[in-house]
Design a protein around this motif. Sequence first.
Motif, PDB file in Angstrom:
ATOM      1  N   ASP A 131       0.825  -1.216   0.000  1.00 24.50           N
ATOM      2  CA  ASP A 131       0.000   0.000   0.000  1.00 24.50           C
ATOM      3  C   ASP A 131       0.859   1.267   0.000  1.00 24.50           C
ATOM      4  O   ASP A 131       0.361   2.354  -0.266  1.00 24.50           O
ATOM      5  N   MET A 132       2.142   1.128   0.299  1.00 25.22           N
ATOM      6  CA  MET A 132       3.019   2.287   0.479  1.00 25.22           C
ATOM      7  C   MET A 132       3.542   2.827  -0.853  1.00 25.22           C
ATOM      8  O   MET A 132       3.718   2.090  -1.814  1.00 25.22           O
ATOM      9  N   ASP A 133       3.801   4.130  -0.874  1.00 21.93           N
ATOM     10  CA  ASP A 133       4.430   4.758  -2.033  1.00 21.93           C
ATOM     11  C   ASP A 133       5.907   4.997  -1.726  1.00 21.93           C
ATOM     12  O   ASP A 133       6.405   4.602  -0.668  1.00 21.93           O
ATOM     13  N   ALA A 134       6.606   5.652  -2.623  1.00 20.33           N
ATOM     14  CA  ALA A 134       8.044   5.886  -2.461  1.00 20.33           C
ATOM     15  C   ALA A 134       8.365   6.775  -1.260  1.00 20.33           C
ATOM     16  O   ALA A 134       9.494   6.795  -0.787  1.00 20.33           O
ATOM     17  N   PHE A 135       7.374   7.507  -0.750  1.00 26.57           N
ATOM     18  CA  PHE A 135       7.589   8.414   0.371  1.00 26.57           C
ATOM     19  C   PHE A 135       7.237   7.784   1.721  1.00 26.57           C
ATOM     20  O   PHE A 135       7.270   8.453   2.746  1.00 26.57           O
ATOM     21  N   GLY A 136       6.836   6.495   1.705  1.00 26.90           N
ATOM     22  CA  GLY A 136       6.513   5.799   2.940  1.00 26.90           C
ATOM     23  C   GLY A 136       5.105   6.040   3.447  1.00 26.90           C
ATOM     24  O   GLY A 136       4.804   5.733   4.591  1.00 26.90           O
ATOM     25  N   HIS A 137       4.246   6.595   2.620  1.00 26.36           N
ATOM     26  CA  HIS A 137       2.841   6.828   2.972  1.00 26.36           C
ATOM     27  C   HIS A 137       1.958   5.900   2.145  1.00 26.36           C
ATOM     28  O   HIS A 137       2.383   5.408   1.098  1.00 26.36           O
ATOM     29  N   VAL A 138       0.721   5.724   2.587  1.00 23.77           N
ATOM     30  CA  VAL A 138      -0.229   4.969   1.774  1.00 23.77           C
ATOM     31  C   VAL A 138      -0.432   5.733   0.470  1.00 23.77           C
ATOM     32  O   VAL A 138      -0.712   6.931   0.483  1.00 23.77           O
ATOM     33  N   ASN A 139      -0.263   5.045  -0.645  1.00 20.66           N
ATOM     34  CA  ASN A 139      -0.432   5.639  -1.971  1.00 20.66           C
ATOM     35  C   ASN A 139      -1.874   6.101  -2.151  1.00 20.66           C
ATOM     36  O   ASN A 139      -2.799   5.433  -1.704  1.00 20.66           O
ATOM     37  N   ASN A 140      -2.039   7.239  -2.805  1.00 19.69           N
ATOM     38  CA  ASN A 140      -3.386   7.798  -2.966  1.00 19.69           C
ATOM     39  C   ASN A 140      -4.348   6.815  -3.621  1.00 19.69           C
ATOM     40  O   ASN A 140      -5.509   6.727  -3.244  1.00 19.69           O
ATOM     41  N   VAL A 200      -0.992   8.881   5.644  1.00 21.27           N
ATOM     42  CA  VAL A 200      -1.127   7.697   6.490  1.00 21.27           C
ATOM     43  C   VAL A 200       0.142   6.872   6.310  1.00 21.27           C
ATOM     44  O   VAL A 200       0.492   6.490   5.196  1.00 21.27           O
ATOM     45  N   ASP A 201       0.826   6.624   7.424  1.00 15.07           N
ATOM     46  CA  ASP A 201       2.062   5.851   7.403  1.00 15.07           C
ATOM     47  C   ASP A 201       1.760   4.382   7.659  1.00 15.07           C
ATOM     48  O   ASP A 201       0.726   4.027   8.235  1.00 15.07           O
TER      49      ASP A 201
END
Length: 133
Positions: A14-23, A67-68
């Motif tokens: 679910d995470m993106d390259a920034f460490g957050h849940v991808n939109n 969201v992390d």
Amino acid sequence: MARYTYHCALRWSDMDAFGHVNNARFLTLYEEARVAMMFTGAESGGLSSFREGVVIARHEIDYLRPVDYGDPVRIDLWVSEIRNSSFVVDYELFDDDKLASRARSVLVPYDLTAGRSRRVSEAERAFLEEWSD
């Protein structure tokens, strides 16, 4: 207002390259909660017609905070509108009890065999009204 509450575990995917849940993954989280309410919840009350076909006509999402990865998120959902051939589900996603996102989906009951929309049945309306505001 009656709300259906679903606790959803986050996955590493679910995470993106920034460490957050991808939109885009928010849609998946909302889908999981909606399926739990409309399939599992409805079927426990003897209603299985949603499994026979429901399509999404529209999604709207407001992203309020990142969201992390970590503990499961809580998703509250409810039915805000029921029409003859569609209904609206609203959602709020909480991370550590902080509101992180709001969303809304317009759903249309669908006859998969005939390939066309259908009306909301009386049994479906009764179930949806249990979760309406």
